[in-house]
Design a protein around this motif. Structure first.
Motif, PDB file in Angstrom:
ATOM      1  N   UNK A 157     -10.648  -7.202   5.668  1.00  0.00           N
ATOM      2  CA  UNK A 157     -11.005  -5.788   5.812  1.00  0.00           C
ATOM      3  C   UNK A 157     -12.386  -5.516   5.224  1.00  0.00           C
ATOM      4  N   UNK A 158     -12.761  -6.227   4.167  1.00  0.00           N
ATOM      5  CA  UNK A 158     -13.996  -5.935   3.431  1.00  0.00           C
ATOM      6  C   UNK A 158     -15.249  -5.995   4.309  1.00  0.00           C
ATOM      7  N   UNK A 159     -15.433  -7.010   5.157  1.00  0.00           N
ATOM      8  CA  UNK A 159     -16.612  -6.999   6.020  1.00  0.00           C
ATOM      9  C   UNK A 159     -16.660  -5.793   6.963  1.00  0.00           C
ATOM     10  N   UNK A 160     -15.500  -5.324   7.423  1.00  0.00           N
ATOM     11  CA  UNK A 160     -15.477  -4.149   8.293  1.00  0.00           C
ATOM     12  C   UNK A 160     -15.912  -2.913   7.520  1.00  0.00           C
ATOM     13  N   UNK A 161     -15.410  -2.765   6.293  1.00  0.00           N
ATOM     14  CA  UNK A 161     -15.833  -1.647   5.448  1.00  0.00           C
ATOM     15  C   UNK A 161     -17.326  -1.720   5.164  1.00  0.00           C
ATOM     16  N   UNK A 219     -23.476  -9.554 -13.096  1.00  0.00           N
ATOM     17  CA  UNK A 219     -22.378 -10.493 -12.865  1.00  0.00           C
ATOM     18  C   UNK A 219     -21.764 -10.242 -11.491  1.00  0.00           C
ATOM     19  N   UNK A 220     -21.545 -11.337 -10.742  1.00  0.00           N
ATOM     20  CA  UNK A 220     -20.752 -11.255  -9.510  1.00  0.00           C
ATOM     21  C   UNK A 220     -19.299 -11.488  -9.895  1.00  0.00           C
ATOM     22  N   UNK A 221     -18.458 -10.488  -9.652  1.00  0.00           N
ATOM     23  CA  UNK A 221     -17.012 -10.659  -9.800  1.00  0.00           C
ATOM     24  C   UNK A 221     -16.319  -9.848  -8.714  1.00  0.00           C
ATOM     25  N   UNK A 222     -15.430 -10.518  -8.007  1.00  0.00           N
ATOM     26  CA  UNK A 222     -14.646  -9.907  -6.929  1.00  0.00           C
ATOM     27  C   UNK A 222     -13.943  -8.665  -7.455  1.00  0.00           C
ATOM     28  N   UNK A 223     -13.914  -7.600  -6.648  1.00  0.00           N
ATOM     29  CA  UNK A 223     -13.531  -6.330  -7.262  1.00  0.00           C
ATOM     30  C   UNK A 223     -13.008  -5.301  -6.274  1.00  0.00           C
ATOM     31  N   UNK A 224     -12.594  -4.183  -6.870  1.00  0.00           N
ATOM     32  CA  UNK A 224     -12.220  -2.995  -6.120  1.00  0.00           C
ATOM     33  C   UNK A 224     -13.446  -2.243  -5.594  1.00  0.00           C
ATOM     34  N   UNK A 225     -14.614  -2.824  -5.755  1.00  0.00           N
ATOM     35  CA  UNK A 225     -15.826  -2.142  -5.330  1.00  0.00           C
ATOM     36  C   UNK A 225     -15.827  -1.741  -3.866  1.00  0.00           C
ATOM     37  N   UNK A 226     -15.200  -2.550  -3.007  1.00  0.00           N
ATOM     38  CA  UNK A 226     -15.216  -2.234  -1.575  1.00  0.00           C
ATOM     39  C   UNK A 226     -14.237  -1.108  -1.258  1.00  0.00           C
ATOM     40  N   UNK A 227     -13.204  -0.941  -2.064  1.00  0.00           N
ATOM     41  CA  UNK A 227     -12.345   0.236  -1.919  1.00  0.00           C
ATOM     42  C   UNK A 227     -13.092   1.500  -2.336  1.00  0.00           C
ATOM     43  N   UNK A 228     -13.896   1.394  -3.395  1.00  0.00           N
ATOM     44  CA  UNK A 228     -14.746   2.519  -3.783  1.00  0.00           C
ATOM     45  C   UNK A 228     -15.761   2.803  -2.679  1.00  0.00           C
ATOM     46  N   UNK A 229     -16.290   1.747  -2.069  1.00  0.00           N
ATOM     47  CA  UNK A 229     -17.233   1.903  -0.963  1.00  0.00           C
ATOM     48  C   UNK A 229     -16.602   2.672   0.199  1.00  0.00           C
ATOM     49  N   UNK A 230     -15.327   2.418   0.461  1.00  0.00           N
ATOM     50  CA  UNK A 230     -14.631   3.160   1.526  1.00  0.00           C
ATOM     51  C   UNK A 230     -14.627   4.654   1.231  1.00  0.00           C
ATOM     52  N   UNK A 231     -14.456   5.014  -0.029  1.00  0.00           N
ATOM     53  CA  UNK A 231     -14.512   6.436  -0.391  1.00  0.00           C
ATOM     54  C   UNK A 231     -15.935   6.975  -0.235  1.00  0.00           C
ATOM     55  N   UNK A 232     -16.939   6.171  -0.551  1.00  0.00           N
ATOM     56  CA  UNK A 232     -18.336   6.573  -0.325  1.00  0.00           C
ATOM     57  C   UNK A 232     -18.560   6.859   1.164  1.00  0.00           C
ATOM     58  N   UNK A 233     -17.991   6.013   2.027  1.00  0.00           N
ATOM     59  CA  UNK A 233     -18.105   6.233   3.477  1.00  0.00           C
ATOM     60  C   UNK A 233     -17.504   7.584   3.853  1.00  0.00           C
ATOM     61  N   UNK A 234     -16.347   7.913   3.282  1.00  0.00           N
ATOM     62  CA  UNK A 234     -15.734   9.207   3.579  1.00  0.00           C
ATOM     63  C   UNK A 234     -16.653  10.357   3.187  1.00  0.00           C
ATOM     64  N   UNK A 235     -17.211  10.289   1.985  1.00  0.00           N
ATOM     65  CA  UNK A 235     -18.049  11.383   1.493  1.00  0.00           C
ATOM     66  C   UNK A 235     -19.331  11.499   2.314  1.00  0.00           C
ATOM     67  N   UNK A 236     -19.971  10.360   2.583  1.00  0.00           N
ATOM     68  CA  UNK A 236     -21.255  10.384   3.289  1.00  0.00           C
ATOM     69  C   UNK A 236     -21.104  10.772   4.755  1.00  0.00           C
ATOM     70  N   UNK A 237     -19.969  10.421   5.357  1.00  0.00           N
ATOM     71  CA  UNK A 237     -19.766  10.694   6.787  1.00  0.00           C
ATOM     72  C   UNK A 237     -19.066  12.022   7.046  1.00  0.00           C
ATOM     73  N   UNK A 238     -18.306  12.521   6.048  1.00  0.00           N
ATOM     74  CA  UNK A 238     -17.496  13.712   6.262  1.00  0.00           C
ATOM     75  C   UNK A 238     -16.231  13.449   7.045  1.00  0.00           C
TER      76      UNK A 238
END
Length: 404
Positions: A84-88, A199-218
């Motif tokens: 899912x992450x690459x799609x997000x 530091x590179x560490x695998x994370x919930x960052x892409x879930x946060x990015x999904x919320x950024x997409x919601x805010x930026x796109x409406x």
């Protein structure tokens, strides 16, 4: 002119039982036929390989269910987890192309609730024998770019890394009945595990990015993906849950489905890090768009320059790596949404990019050889590594043999 993903098969390898491709079929069949007392190993697979815009191998092997009574089909549906992450990431970069999102703007511009996050340092306390956690301000705020490349300082709860700070992340509201907004709000009371960009560490960052997409796109995240990616690319079986009429095509889980990722029912949590279900052919179309430089069948999703940026090394030269198989020791680096191969091997060319899912789904795109490969399987996490290695070696072995 970019290549469209044709359903035409090279005449020489039309039958997957001949030529080099028979090795792929037989390798998976042997594992499906093996007796596994745990019941967590392979029951079936769908393997898809494209070269130069043409589908050269598409084979359902084995069964959808653990009892091995329902044959796998080319349109069987899998939980793709972290694929899912690459799609997000593509969704976010579409908004960059639209001028609605800026890579180097602090995330707090879009999500003000994260503005006060501090950075934690775990230190042993000799007097108590416990671990104390000290907080300090970030040297700089996490940016959208950090979310895309896993350098935000956000981490996962213990799974890939089990440290005291990771354990704090178990308190976050990552639950099926919470929205992305509610989940992000729950992160605001937690500390970052690292200084952003260090530091590179695998994370919930892409879930946060999904919320950024919601805010930026409406738009709600699932609606954005449907209208801007899935419908334009003809990804007809990709989404956060499988409609009731298609549940008979869902591949059975090797272990209990986490409720946050139960693709058999609608959920409020639209996880940009691992929530999607898809098919081999749907994901192949997504990959072909990337290999084509952002376009498929006359539909442009990303600018060519954006795809180049996403698939190039995006990490600071002095970054450290923590956990989960990325870094010089693994022959990879990370771009904006993808792991990128830095060492050539029989299993791929330098510059190949891709990612995988916890139950064994995997894809990569090899621009040098114009190859795309997608492996759709569902096995227990402790069993996936052999399948990742085998898929790379089998794919290139078959392609090489088919040319002789």
């Amino acid at each position: 002119m970019t290549a469209a993903l044709s359903t035409a098969i090279y005449p020489a390898i039309k039958n997957p039982s001949i030529g080099g491709f028979s090795q792929i079929t037989s390798w998976y069949k042997k594992r499906i036929d093996a007796v596994d007392p745990s019941g967590k190993d392979l029951s079936g697979a769908v393997i898809a390989i494209a070269k130069e815009g043409k589908l050269v191998y598409l084979q359902p092997i084995g069964f959808q269910n653990r009892a091995k009574t329902i044959p796998m089909t080319t349109d069987s549906i899998f939980w793709i987890a972290s694929m899912t992450k690459p799609i997000t990431s593509v969704a976010a970069m579409m908004l960059v192309d639209d001028g609605k999102l800026d890579l180097d703007t602090p995330v707090a511009k879009y999500l003000p609730e994260l503005k006060t996050m501090q950075v934690a340092t775990a230190k042993p306390n000799p007097a108590s024998g416990k671990i104390d956690i000290a907080l300090e301000p970030p040297k700089r705020r996490m940016t959208v770019r950090d979310l895309l490349r896993h350098t935000s300082g956000l981490v996962y709860p213990p799974q890939f890394v089990d440290e005291p700070i990771n354990r704090l992340y178990a308190k976050a509201a990552f639950k099926p009945d919470n929205s992305l907004a509610e989940f992000v709000t729950s992160l605001s009371s937690l500390p970052l595990a690292h200084q952003p960009s260090e530091v590179w560490e695998y994370s919930w960052g892409v879930d946060v990015l999904a919320r950024v997409v919601e805010v930026a796109s409406g738009q709600q995240f699932d609606q954005f993906l449907l209208s801007r990616i899935f419908k334009p690319l003809g990804m007809v079986d990709t989404g956060f849950y499988v409609p009731s009429e298609n549940l008979g095509r869902v591949v059975e889980a090797p272990t209990t489905r986490p409720p946050q990722f139960d693709i058999t029912r609608p959920r409020k949590l639209l996880s940009g890090g691992g929530g999607l279900a898809s098919t081999a052919l749907d994901y192949l179309r997504f990959c072909q768009m990337l290999l084509n430089g952002g376009e498929l069948d006359g539909v442009r999703i990303l600018a060519p320059e954006t795809v180049k940026l996403m698939t190039a090394d995006a990490l600071p030269h002095d970054v450290s790596f923590v956990g989960h198989g990325v870094g010089p020791d693994h022959g990879t680096t990370f771009g904006l949404g993808f792991a990128i191969r830095t060492l050539s091997s029989p299993g791929g060319s330098v510059g190949s990019f891709g990612w995988s899912g916890v139950w064994g789904t995997e894809f990569w795109v090899d621009p040098a050889q114009k190859v795309i490969a997608v492996q759709m399987i569902q096995v227990a996490p402790e069993k996936v590594s052999d399948y990742f290695t085998a898929m790379h070696n089998l794919t290139y072995g078959a392609l090489n043999n088919s040319q002789h």
